[in-house]
Design a protein around this motif. Structure first.
Motif, short mmCIF file in Angstrom:
data_model
loop_
_atom_site.label_atom_id
_atom_site.label_comp_id
_atom_site.label_asym_id
_atom_site.label_seq_id
_atom_site.Cartn_x
_atom_site.Cartn_y
_atom_site.Cartn_z
N MET A 115 0.81 -1.21 0.00
CA MET A 115 0.00 0.00 0.00
C MET A 115 0.85 1.27 0.00
N LEU A 116 2.10 1.15 0.42
CA LEU A 116 3.01 2.30 0.44
C LEU A 116 3.80 2.44 -0.86
N SER A 117 3.64 1.47 -1.77
CA SER A 117 4.48 1.42 -2.97
C SER A 117 4.37 2.69 -3.80
N ARG A 118 3.16 3.13 -4.08
CA ARG A 118 2.97 4.29 -4.95
C ARG A 118 3.63 5.54 -4.39
N LYS A 119 3.46 5.74 -3.09
CA LYS A 119 4.03 6.95 -2.49
C LYS A 119 5.56 6.91 -2.55
N LEU A 124 10.47 9.11 -5.37
CA LEU A 124 11.69 8.91 -6.14
C LEU A 124 11.62 9.58 -7.52
N ALA A 125 10.45 9.58 -8.12
CA ALA A 125 10.33 9.98 -9.52
C ALA A 125 10.04 11.45 -9.75
N TYR A 126 9.32 12.10 -8.82
CA TYR A 126 8.86 13.44 -9.14
C TYR A 126 9.99 14.46 -9.37
N PRO A 127 11.20 14.29 -8.78
CA PRO A 127 12.27 15.26 -9.09
C PRO A 127 12.69 15.27 -10.56
N PHE A 128 12.36 14.20 -11.30
CA PHE A 128 12.69 14.16 -12.72
C PHE A 128 11.78 15.09 -13.53
N ILE A 147 2.74 10.16 -9.36
CA ILE A 147 3.98 10.91 -9.60
C ILE A 147 3.68 12.32 -10.07
N LEU A 148 2.79 12.42 -11.06
CA LEU A 148 2.46 13.74 -11.63
C LEU A 148 1.77 14.62 -10.59
N VAL A 240 6.60 1.42 -11.83
CA VAL A 240 6.00 0.11 -11.57
C VAL A 240 6.26 -0.34 -10.14
N GLU A 241 5.23 -0.92 -9.53
CA GLU A 241 5.37 -1.50 -8.21
C GLU A 241 6.07 -2.86 -8.33
#
Length: 306
Positions: A115-119, A124-128, A147-148, A240-241
């Motif tokens: 359940m914590l995977s998406r967060k 990790l991804a949003y700084p890109f 992420i968006l 991807v989770e």
């Protein structure tokens, strides 16, 4: 067992924001809790049978349900028992109930992690995503949406191009979800990716599954998008989770199992819903295990299943 399949079907109809694999795992946990078997082997066999039944009703998310259920069974049984994590009092009991309770507890721990995977991925991804970029995405992906949304909440200004994503037009759902969050988004035709790609900064897609060699199983149209991105030197990222890591090694489109590709068991009557994108076209994978290269997926799979 039939009542658990019906329960799964009911929950799918009202799933909202929950991935199909998560719903399937919740059903498996309830099955363990209510099971009357007397041995671990019997329980594993029944879990595998139920997993197969759930796979047959899930539709386009079959890959994630298969990989998620396989990983779940491994996590709560072989992996935990092999590592000696069961109290000796449980083994000395003449009843199977203490072991069943232990497995349910392990299952709930597994669910909390998922359940914590998406967060984790969004962090990790949003700084890109930097100010002024244009992002192209395919289909409706909850993790890409996370992420968006994270980037938008951190005051990033960017533009998202969303394909219609035939044949079910799930891209319309993605467009609405983005606009509801105040994110600047534009719908484009699937066949227009070549026209828009030159003004795209990078492609970001979700995943139905990621196979052993780091290749991607995802909505039909993902592969040509990756080919076009590579031809114009645009980065192609996958969010991807880890429960979607899938122990298969396809070399091409025809190597994908039919249950992954088609809704109808008679493939001549149906159009494929997914395609396979080889790892050579993927730059990075954003996962809850970290930012990975495609070649690192096999190592992570080994860790997950041993």
């Amino acid at each position: 067992m039939e009542e658990f399949v019906r329960d799964f079907e009911r929950q799918l109809q009202h799933s909202g924001d929950s991935p199909e694999a998560i719903i399937a795992i919740q059903v498996l946990i309830r099955f363990i809790d209510q099971s009357t078997v007397g041995t671990l082997q019997q329980l594993i066999e029944q879990l595998q049978e139920l997993s197969s039944r759930l796979k047959s009703v899930v539709g386009t998310s079959t890959t994630s349900v298969v990989s998620g259920c396989d990983l779940f069974v491994r996590f709560i049984t072989l992996r935990s028992l092999n590592k000696g994590q069961v109290d000796s009092d449980i083994w000395e009991s003449k009843s199977f109930d203490p072991i069943r309770r232990f497995l349910v507890e392990r299952g709930n721990q597994f669910m909390k992690r998922l359940m914590l995977s998406r967060k984790k991925i969004a962090q990790l991804a949003y700084p890109f995503i930097t100010d002024g970029v244009t992002v192209l995405t395919v289909d409706m992906s909850r993790v890409v949406l996370e992420i968006l949304t994270k980037a938008h909440d951190n005051m990033k200004k960017f533009h998202v191009l969303v394909t219609v994503s035939e044949p079910d037009k799930n891209g319309l759902m993605m467009l609405k979800a983005l606009r509801d969050r105040g994110i600047h988004a534009t719908q484009i035709l699937d066949c227009s990716i070549g026209f828009v790609m030159e003004r795209v900064d990078f492609v970001l897609v979700g995943a139905g599954g990621v196979v052993t060699n780091g290749g991607l199983i995802n909505k039909i149209g993902t592969y040509p998008t990756a080919v076009m991105a590579r031809s114009l030197n645009k980065p192609f990222y996958v969010a991807v989770e880890s429960f979607k890591f899938y122990r298969k090694y396809p070399l091409g489109q025809m190597d994908l199992p039919n249950y992954c590709k088609y809704l109808d068991t008679d493939k001549e009557k149906d159009h494929p819903f997914v395609d396979y994108t080889p790892p050579s076209l993927i730059n990075k994978l954003f996962t809850d295990l970290g930012v990975l290269t495609p070649s690192a997926v096999s190592d992570e799979l080994i860790k997950l299943y041993i």
